[in-house]
Design a protein around this motif. Structure first.
Motif, PDB file in Angstrom:
ATOM      1  N   ASP A  39       0.868  -1.162   0.000  1.00 23.78           N
ATOM      2  CA  ASP A  39       0.000   0.000   0.000  1.00 23.78           C
ATOM      3  C   ASP A  39       0.909   1.216   0.000  1.00 23.78           C
ATOM      4  N   PRO A  40       0.938   1.978  -1.084  1.00 26.96           N
ATOM      5  CA  PRO A  40       1.913   3.063  -1.165  1.00 26.96           C
ATOM      6  C   PRO A  40       1.825   4.078  -0.027  1.00 26.96           C
ATOM      7  N   ILE A  41       0.631   4.385   0.435  1.00 23.56           N
ATOM      8  CA  ILE A  41       0.499   5.358   1.520  1.00 23.56           C
ATOM      9  C   ILE A  41       1.071   4.786   2.811  1.00 23.56           C
ATOM     10  N   PRO A  88       2.521   6.855  -6.506  1.00 22.93           N
ATOM     11  CA  PRO A  88       1.867   6.742  -7.806  1.00 22.93           C
ATOM     12  C   PRO A  88       0.675   7.700  -7.894  1.00 22.93           C
ATOM     13  N   ALA A  89       0.269   7.981  -9.098  1.00 21.74           N
ATOM     14  CA  ALA A  89      -0.919   8.817  -9.307  1.00 21.74           C
ATOM     15  C   ALA A  89      -2.084   8.215  -8.535  1.00 21.74           C
ATOM     16  N   GLY A  90      -2.835   9.069  -7.886  1.00 20.82           N
ATOM     17  CA  GLY A  90      -3.995   8.629  -7.127  1.00 20.82           C
ATOM     18  C   GLY A  90      -3.710   8.349  -5.666  1.00 20.82           C
ATOM     19  N   ALA A 112       1.483  16.305   0.197  1.00 19.00           N
ATOM     20  CA  ALA A 112       0.808  17.447  -0.428  1.00 19.00           C
ATOM     21  C   ALA A 112       0.611  17.211  -1.930  1.00 19.00           C
ATOM     22  N   PRO A 113      -0.452  17.766  -2.502  1.00 20.71           N
ATOM     23  CA  PRO A 113      -0.681  17.662  -3.947  1.00 20.71           C
ATOM     24  C   PRO A 113       0.502  18.173  -4.763  1.00 20.71           C
TER      25      PRO A 113
END
Length: 145
Positions: free
Chosen positions: A21-23, A76-78, A87-88
């Motif tokens: 899970d990347p987060i 990754p994107a998303g 942050a974005p």
């Protein structure tokens, strides 16, 4: 300082799992980095004695941690949605984010190569690394609270 070395060794085992899970995975790496830096901070601030071998082991652990930070896999994107303080700006300026990380990695490698012989040398290196962390946090991290 021995406790720091043991903790670093255990964190290395935890951090060796494949990214699922990347987060969660990037948060785990950052928590690991914070614990290692926290141990070094105690030495810099005189709360723990300076032991050259233990300090070098901690710096090597920081380097290993930085080398594990695979930006493409962990950001990754998303993966800007959810329980994250990323942050974005990371996804808007991926090249800048990668450059900040590359500087940090280079500075950690330089600290390892220099193998500080005393607390004053460590302080100078730690200030550089702290500056790198601050630059990233100010630009690419959402402040909590």
């Amino acid at each position: 300082m021995r406790k720091l070395v043991i903790a670093i060794s255990m964190l290395g085992l935890v951090g060796s799992a494949a990214f699922a899970d990347p987060i969660l995975d990037r948060q785990a790496l950052m928590k690991e980095r914070g614990k290692i830096a926290g141990g070094l901070s105690k030495v810099v601030n005189g709360q723990e004695p300076f032991e050259a071998a233990a300090v070098l082991t901690a710096l090597q652990a920081l380097q290993a941690n930085a080398e594990k930070l695979d930006i493409d896999a962990l950001f990754p994107a998303g993966s800007d949605a959810g329980d994250t303080t990323a942050a974005p700006k990371i996804w808007e300026d991926m090249a800048g984010f990668k450059a900040v990380h590359a500087k940090y990695l280079a500075d950690v490698k330089a600290a390892v190569a220099a193998a500080p012989a005393d607390v004053d040398a460590l302080k100078a290196q730690f200030d550089t690394l702290g500056s790198d962390c601050g630059t990233c946090h100010q630009t690419y991290r959402i402040k909590k609270g």
